[in-house]
Design an enzyme around this catalytic site. Structure first.
Site, PDB file in Angstrom:
ATOM      1  N   ASP A  50      -1.364  -2.265   0.564  1.00 29.29           N
ATOM      2  CA  ASP A  50      -0.508  -3.427   0.808  1.00 29.29           C
ATOM      3  C   ASP A  50       0.956  -3.007   0.866  1.00 29.29           C
ATOM      4  O   ASP A  50       1.717  -3.444   1.749  1.00 29.29           O
ATOM      5  CB  ASP A  50      -0.739  -4.457  -0.299  1.00 29.29           C
ATOM      6  CG  ASP A  50       0.186  -5.657  -0.183  1.00 29.29           C
ATOM      7  OD1 ASP A  50       0.149  -6.327   0.864  1.00 29.29           O
ATOM      8  OD2 ASP A  50       0.936  -5.923  -1.135  1.00 29.29           O
ATOM      9  N   GLU A 122      -6.378  -3.292   4.003  1.00 29.03           N
ATOM     10  CA  GLU A 122      -5.319  -2.681   3.196  1.00 29.03           C
ATOM     11  C   GLU A 122      -5.828  -1.478   2.411  1.00 29.03           C
ATOM     12  O   GLU A 122      -5.105  -0.481   2.252  1.00 29.03           O
ATOM     13  CB  GLU A 122      -4.736  -3.724   2.248  1.00 29.03           C
ATOM     14  CG  GLU A 122      -3.972  -4.828   2.984  1.00 29.03           C
ATOM     15  CD  GLU A 122      -3.468  -5.924   2.076  1.00 29.03           C
ATOM     16  OE1 GLU A 122      -2.548  -6.644   2.478  1.00 29.03           O
ATOM     17  OE2 GLU A 122      -4.001  -6.057   0.938  1.00 29.03           O
TER      18      GLU A 122
END
Length: 236
Positions: A50, A122
């Protein structure tokens, strides 16, 4: 009919990356519900990915839009790193068949769950970062997000917000809106709204609610003043 066993090489081909440490990809595809996952689920890699995604997208936007102000760059960044966008990328990679789930989650069709797909997107980015460094991760993100970088799926600003920013940037008071006319029955009204900005001609908008009519009026003024163009409308 038995489902065809996923071929990892096909996933690697879609990613355009080969792992020196394949166990990282295996971890990136392992949901916490998978048998024996323990502490080796994708959650930590998702956390890392992320942050890498945000940095890489910010880096790319900075280079791609040299004249864009900070506010626009922030809005573009938010659109590109949102959960729905990450899930869209995971679908393009076709990661669903490769995600390792517990029996209950697999039976419930969680391989198509948007949250899980976004998380895996992610986590794969995090795995590539650990395996090959920032440039490798940025390369993966660039290949996968490039099209969306220049063609966001949603308007980055709604017309009212854009008009207010434009007025403030010129040192003008906040735009004002007023109902000019309301027609139709109570259950299906239509509104005509006027927007006023000091130093400019008034503009009007119509809609089935005050909010829609206000947005239409703001859009018309932005187009008339050349702040937005028809090509940019909806993504400006």
């Amino acid at each position: 009919m038995a489902r065809r066993k996923p071929n990892p090489d096909e996933l690697l081909e879609k990613l355009g990356y080969r792992f020196a440490r394949p166990e990282l990809l295996d971890e990136a595809l392992t949901h916490v519900s998978a048998p024996g996952a323990g502490g080796q689920s994708y959650q930590r890699l998702e956390f890392l990915g992320d942050r890498v995604l945000g940095l890489a997208i910010a880096d790319m936007l900075y280079g791609e839009f040299p004249g864009a102000p900070e506010g626009e760059l922030s809005r573009r960044l938010a659109e590109l790193v949102r959960r729905e966008t990450c899930a869209e990328i995971a679908i393009a990679w076709d990661v669903g068949p490769y995600v390792k789930l517990g029996a209950g989650e697999a039976h419930a069709g969680e391989r198509r769950n948007q949250t899980i797909l976004a998380d895996v997107c992610e986590s794969i980015i995090g795995a590539v970062f650990l395996d090959g460094g920032y440039e490798a991760a940025k390369g993966l993100i660039g290949r996968s997000f490039k099209e969306l970088l220049n063609a966001p799926r949603r308007a980055l600003r709604d017309p009212k917000s854009a008009l207010q920013e434009w007025a403030q940037g010129r040192g003008l008071p906040t735009p004002t809106y007023a109902v000019v006319e309301q027609t139709g029955p109570d259950h299906a009204p239509r509104f005509r709204i006027v927007v006023k900005v000091k130093g400019t001609e008034n503009e009007f908008g119509n809609g089935t609610s005050k909010r829609i009519a206000e947005q239409a009026a703001a859009r018309s003024l932005l187009l008339r003043e050349g702040v937005w163009t028809e090509e940019e409308n909806g993504v400006a």
